[in-house]
Design an enzyme around this catalytic site. Structure first.
Site, PDB file in Angstrom:
ATOM      1  N   HIS A 185       0.822  -1.222   0.000  1.00  0.00           N
ATOM      2  CA  HIS A 185       0.000   0.000   0.000  1.00  0.00           C
ATOM      3  C   HIS A 185       0.855   1.271   0.000  1.00  0.00           C
ATOM      4  O   HIS A 185       0.374   2.355  -0.341  1.00  0.00           O
ATOM      5  CB  HIS A 185      -0.924  -0.006   1.213  1.00  0.00           C
ATOM      6  CG  HIS A 185      -2.252   0.644   0.953  1.00  0.00           C
ATOM      7  ND1 HIS A 185      -2.396   1.782   0.192  1.00  0.00           N
ATOM      8  CD2 HIS A 185      -3.503   0.314   1.354  1.00  0.00           C
ATOM      9  CE1 HIS A 185      -3.671   2.128   0.144  1.00  0.00           C
ATOM     10  NE2 HIS A 185      -4.365   1.252   0.822  1.00  0.00           N
ATOM     11  N   SER A 186       2.129   1.157   0.385  1.00  0.00           N
ATOM     12  CA  SER A 186       2.979   2.344   0.387  1.00  0.00           C
ATOM     13  C   SER A 186       3.246   2.854  -1.021  1.00  0.00           C
ATOM     14  O   SER A 186       3.669   3.998  -1.204  1.00  0.00           O
ATOM     15  CB  SER A 186       4.318   2.030   1.064  1.00  0.00           C
ATOM     16  OG  SER A 186       5.026   1.024   0.350  1.00  0.00           O
TER      17      SER A 186
END
Length: 486
Positions: A141-142
């Site tokens: 998700h980063s």
């Protein structure tokens, strides 16, 4: 919490506050996107396509590096063999749908190798009940918010009937203002002042509830509420496809938006599911005949993450990968805490009417913007550990996450492989249930991510959501509310 453009310079691109947050142990989140294809997948064709598209995106060709204690994105040479996984499968595997669920679930047991770019694609040439083969993306998700990453994946596809054209999506039209100069200056001023006062009041109330949720306000402990450590548990992913036309029929008949309808359907489906779970072990005949088993005054809220930065268009992303042009990328995330009314309603339309009233109230609030500003301040002043602890507490003190994305209007192909469905989701956050609605062509896919220790029968929840849509549609038809609106 905005991500900047990845840099190919020697120094690399520092991680944004949001990216650092998603690498903290308590909010270590991944995005899963399951793509069903109508034909068997040719791995060589997919790899060639990835080299011409996805690998040209700077974030997908950068790895995480630590320099002087600071994390950065550093460009690197990508070896596709490390990222495209092709398991050796028995073509006659028994119960292929269950095998797929177990395969994807097992992915949640293992973290990614941080020495490589944080994405992978699994190609499973195995026929399931709704596809001839399946591709599974797993992305940290980063690397970006869910909407941007799914849009990026769609930018790698083309229309099936026009292989040179990127998918077209619905243009969201802004509603015309209800006031006009014919209403008179006084009434216009009165409405503007009244709306401004309501905006201020609603925003103040929402922020007080938000702070209370951080400090002490928790949702009721229901059968779908996760326990401490839920973010570390193995997750299970299931999906169900329903007709988008049925959703549009309800939307047009009741003068609502699609989001109003799907949140109403979610509220109805959760009420039916919880009524059954609360009634388990109850041999009372009346309970089996529709009597409500749901306790009164349940507090059940969904935490909706709102990306405040306009998502880059599919054409813009396609141009960026093809021509090296720049476009917006990253996270500007705010929160909205949306309460659900959990109860059995005599009129199924009450579920969607209640949902619309709640959403209309939230639209007249700056909750998403204010929560983003507060999160940004906490990150910069107190650091990632404090911000992660607060984010974890907000999500854990609510019950579930709900999101929706607009998809292509027509059938698309993933590097020449016609797509049957797209079911994205997320895991790693402290909730036992995530529901995502993904529009694709004339269909809507409902994708669930669940903790099987809390929700052991996710297919039953899918049944309840599907049946709730049918009951709501039937109620519209019964009351003769259909309008000739597209």
């Amino acid at each position: 919490m905005g991500d900047g453009e990845a840099s190919s310079g020697a120094g690399g691109q520092p991680l944004s506050p949001a990216a650092r947050l998603f690498h903290s142990p308590r909010i270590n989140c991944y995005i899963i996107a399951i793509m069903g294809c109508k034909t068997r997948i040719n791995p060589d064709v997919v790899k060639a396509g990835l080299e011409q598209t996805l690998l040209k995106h700077p974030r997908f060709s950068s790895k995480l590096a630590v320099e002087r204690g600071k994390k950065k994105w550093r460009r690197t040479t990508v070896n596709l063999e490390d990222h495209v996984i092709i398991p050796d499968l028995d073509p006659k595997v028994d119960f292929p749908d269950q095998f797929l669920e177990d395969y994807v679930s097992n992915l949640t047991r293992n973290p990614m190798d941080l020495s490589k770019p944080l994405w992978e694609l699994h190609l499973l040439n195995m026929k399931t009940s709704d596809a001839e083969a399946v591709g599974v993306f797993r992305i940290h998700h980063s690397m970006g918010d869910g909407a941007s990453l799914v849009s990026l994946l769609l930018a790698c596809t083309r229309k099936t009937l026009d292989p040179e054209a990127v998918p077209s999506t619905v243009l969201v039209k802004k509603r015309a203002g209800s006031s006009s100069t014919n209403s008179g200056g006084f009434w216009w001023l009165f409405i503007a002042v009244w709306s401004g006062l309501r905006l201020i009041w609603n925003s103040l109330v929402d922020m007080l509830v938000f702070v209370a949720t951080i400090v002490f306000l928790k949702d009721t402990k229901t059968p779908i509420k996760g326990s401490p450590g839920v973010e570390l548990n193995t997750k299970k992913f299931v999906h169900r496809t329903v007709s988008l036309d049925d959703i549009k029929l309800v939307k047009n008949a009741l003068n609502m938006t699609i989001n109003d309808v799907i949140l109403g359907v979610t509220q109805a489906g959760l009420s039916q599911y919880l009524n059954r779970r609360y009634g388990e072990g109850n041999k009372d005949v009346e309970a089996k005949q529709g009597k409500s088993n749901i306790p009164k005054n349940i507090r059940l809220r969904t935490a909706i993450l709102v990306n405040l930065r306009p998502t880059a268009g599919i054409q813009d992303l396609a141009d960026m990968m093809a021509k090296g042009s720049k476009c917006r990328w990253g996270n500007l995330i705010g929160y909205i805490l949306l309460p659900f009314t959990i109860a059995l309603q005599d009129d199924p339309l009450d579920y969607v009417r209640q949902a619309k009233a709640t959403i209309d109230r939230k639209k007249l609030s700056l909750e998403a913007i204010l929560t983003f500003v507060c999160a940004e301040l906490v990150l910069r002043i107190f650091g990632v550990k404090v911000a992660a602890a607060i984010t974890h507490r907000i999500l854990f003190n609510t019950t579930l996450a709900v999101s929706s994305l607009i998809g292509p209007l027509e059938e698309i192909s993933f590097y020449g492989h016609p797509m049957a469905y797209l079911a994205p989701s997320v895991y790693g956050h402290p909730q036992a249930l995530t529901i995502h609605f993904q529009h694709y062509s004339e269909k809507m896919t409902i994708a669930l991510a669940v903790d099987p220790n809390v929700i052991p029968d996710p297919h039953q929840l899918c049944d309840d959501l599907q049946e709730s849509l049918k009951l709501i549609k039937d109620a519209v038809l019964k009351e003769g509310l259909i309008k000739d609106v597209v």
